[in-house]
Scaffold this motif. Structure first.
Motif, short mmCIF file in Angstrom:
data_model
loop_
_atom_site.label_atom_id
_atom_site.label_comp_id
_atom_site.label_asym_id
_atom_site.label_seq_id
_atom_site.Cartn_x
_atom_site.Cartn_y
_atom_site.Cartn_z
N GLU A 170 29.23 -39.92 -17.04
CA GLU A 170 27.84 -40.33 -16.89
C GLU A 170 27.70 -41.40 -15.81
N ALA A 171 28.63 -42.34 -15.76
CA ALA A 171 28.62 -43.35 -14.70
C ALA A 171 28.79 -42.69 -13.33
N THR A 172 29.54 -41.60 -13.26
CA THR A 172 29.74 -40.86 -12.01
C THR A 172 28.43 -40.27 -11.52
N PHE A 173 27.74 -39.55 -12.38
CA PHE A 173 26.47 -38.94 -11.99
C PHE A 173 25.42 -40.00 -11.64
N LYS A 174 25.40 -41.09 -12.38
CA LYS A 174 24.42 -42.14 -12.11
C LYS A 174 24.75 -42.89 -10.82
N ALA A 175 26.03 -43.12 -10.55
CA ALA A 175 26.42 -43.79 -9.31
C ALA A 175 26.04 -42.93 -8.11
N PHE A 176 26.27 -41.62 -8.22
CA PHE A 176 25.85 -40.72 -7.15
C PHE A 176 24.33 -40.79 -6.97
N ALA A 177 23.60 -40.79 -8.07
CA ALA A 177 22.14 -40.82 -8.02
C ALA A 177 21.63 -42.06 -7.29
N VAL A 178 22.16 -43.21 -7.65
CA VAL A 178 21.69 -44.46 -7.05
C VAL A 178 22.09 -44.53 -5.58
N ALA A 179 23.32 -44.14 -5.25
CA ALA A 179 23.76 -44.13 -3.85
C ALA A 179 22.91 -43.18 -3.02
N PHE A 180 22.60 -42.02 -3.57
CA PHE A 180 21.77 -41.05 -2.86
C PHE A 180 20.36 -41.60 -2.65
N ARG A 181 19.79 -42.20 -3.68
CA ARG A 181 18.44 -42.78 -3.57
C ARG A 181 18.40 -43.83 -2.46
N ARG A 182 19.45 -44.62 -2.36
CA ARG A 182 19.51 -45.64 -1.31
C ARG A 182 19.67 -45.01 0.07
N ALA A 183 20.43 -43.94 0.17
CA ALA A 183 20.67 -43.30 1.46
C ALA A 183 19.42 -42.62 2.00
N VAL A 184 18.60 -42.06 1.13
CA VAL A 184 17.40 -41.35 1.59
C VAL A 184 16.18 -42.26 1.68
N ALA A 185 16.38 -43.55 1.42
CA ALA A 185 15.26 -44.50 1.52
C ALA A 185 14.69 -44.46 2.93
N LYS A 186 13.38 -44.37 3.03
CA LYS A 186 12.70 -44.28 4.33
C LYS A 186 12.85 -45.59 5.11
N ASN A 187 13.11 -45.44 6.39
CA ASN A 187 13.18 -46.58 7.29
C ASN A 187 12.81 -46.09 8.69
N ASP A 188 11.56 -46.26 9.06
CA ASP A 188 11.06 -45.75 10.34
C ASP A 188 11.68 -46.46 11.54
N LYS A 189 12.20 -47.67 11.36
CA LYS A 189 12.82 -48.39 12.47
C LYS A 189 14.09 -47.70 12.96
N ILE A 190 14.75 -46.97 12.08
CA ILE A 190 16.03 -46.37 12.41
C ILE A 190 15.87 -45.14 13.29
N GLY A 191 14.82 -44.38 13.08
CA GLY A 191 14.69 -43.11 13.82
C GLY A 191 15.81 -42.18 13.40
N ILE A 192 16.50 -41.59 14.37
CA ILE A 192 17.67 -40.77 14.06
C ILE A 192 18.83 -41.72 13.82
N PRO A 193 19.42 -41.72 12.62
CA PRO A 193 20.43 -42.72 12.29
C PRO A 193 21.82 -42.39 12.82
N SER A 194 21.90 -42.17 14.13
CA SER A 194 23.17 -41.86 14.75
C SER A 194 23.11 -42.18 16.24
N THR A 195 24.20 -42.70 16.79
CA THR A 195 24.25 -42.96 18.23
C THR A 195 24.35 -41.65 19.01
N LYS A 196 24.69 -40.56 18.32
CA LYS A 196 24.75 -39.23 18.99
C LYS A 196 23.36 -38.66 19.22
N GLY A 197 22.40 -39.16 18.47
CA GLY A 197 21.03 -38.69 18.62
C GLY A 197 20.66 -37.52 17.74
N VAL A 198 21.60 -37.03 16.93
CA VAL A 198 21.32 -35.92 16.02
C VAL A 198 22.34 -35.92 14.88
N LEU A 199 21.88 -35.52 13.73
CA LEU A 199 22.78 -35.32 12.58
C LEU A 199 22.50 -33.95 12.00
#
Length: 190
Positions: free
Chosen positions: A161-190
């Motif tokens: 259960e801690a595994t599924f919840k840790a994934f959930a919270v990490a995922f929620r943080r990763a998909v958090a909107k941040n318009d300042k970032i634009g494409i989040p890679s120096t390559k210009g595409v992901l």
């Protein structure tokens, strides 16, 4: 809203997924413990999930769990890429009583799984090795680089259960909107 159907000789799966939801879920895979884990994932990731799976449970739970990971991964990939204006990286340590599990992930569009966790072979009737199978299928089909590491724990239910919840919270943080970032890679595409 992403909708997916997948039908094989082993499983028949339908999925509706909204990445930016409110954590609502309607899940029926025929595997009680797995339903409990996916419900926790939806709640803590704030993803809305409707998932129905009819599988060959007379054989075992393997095909259903793995195929749900495949379908969820495909839907996540479709919802996210091309990636832009999100944090991209996420991490979390979730504790559940004596168990602590860390998840770190990168929405890199380069699938990879590091899974360092051991549990007792069974959680009720559920084969605990299927936790790793689920996350492997999800990572490979979503394009997520995913690291899951058990820091400590004895009770297999708590660890899973801690595994599924840790994934959930990490995922929620990763998909958090941040318009300042634009494409989040120096390559210009992901």
């Amino acid at each position: 809203m992403i909708k997916k159907q997948r039908k094989t000789k082993e499983t028949d799966i339908s999925l509706e997924l909204e990445i930016y939801g409110s954590g609502n879920s309607d899940i029926d895979t025929g595997i009680g413990f797995f339903d409990h884990m996916l419900t926790a994932f939806a709640k803590h990731s704030l993803i809305d999930i409707k998932l129905y799976c009819k599988g060959d449970l007379h054989i075992d739970d393997h095909h259903s769990v793995e195929d749900c990971g495949i379908v969820l991964g495909q839907a996540i990939k479709e919802a996210l890429y091309p990636l832009g204006s999100v944090e991209r990286y996420g991490n979390a340590v979730v504790v559940m009583d004596e168990a602590a599990v860390e998840c770190a992930l990168d929405l890199s569009n380069r699938p990879f799984l590091v899974y360092e966790s051991q549990m007792n072979p069974k959680i009720g009737n559920f084969d605990s090795e299927l936790v790793e199978e689920f996350f492997r299928a999800l990572a490979m089909n979503s394009g997520i680089t995913l690291h899951i590491i058990k820091q400590r724990g004895i009770n297999s239910h708590h660890i899973a259960e801690a595994t599924f919840k840790a994934f959930a919270v990490a995922f929620r943080r990763a998909v958090a909107k941040n318009d300042k970032i634009g494409i989040p890679s120096t390559k210009g595409v992901l």
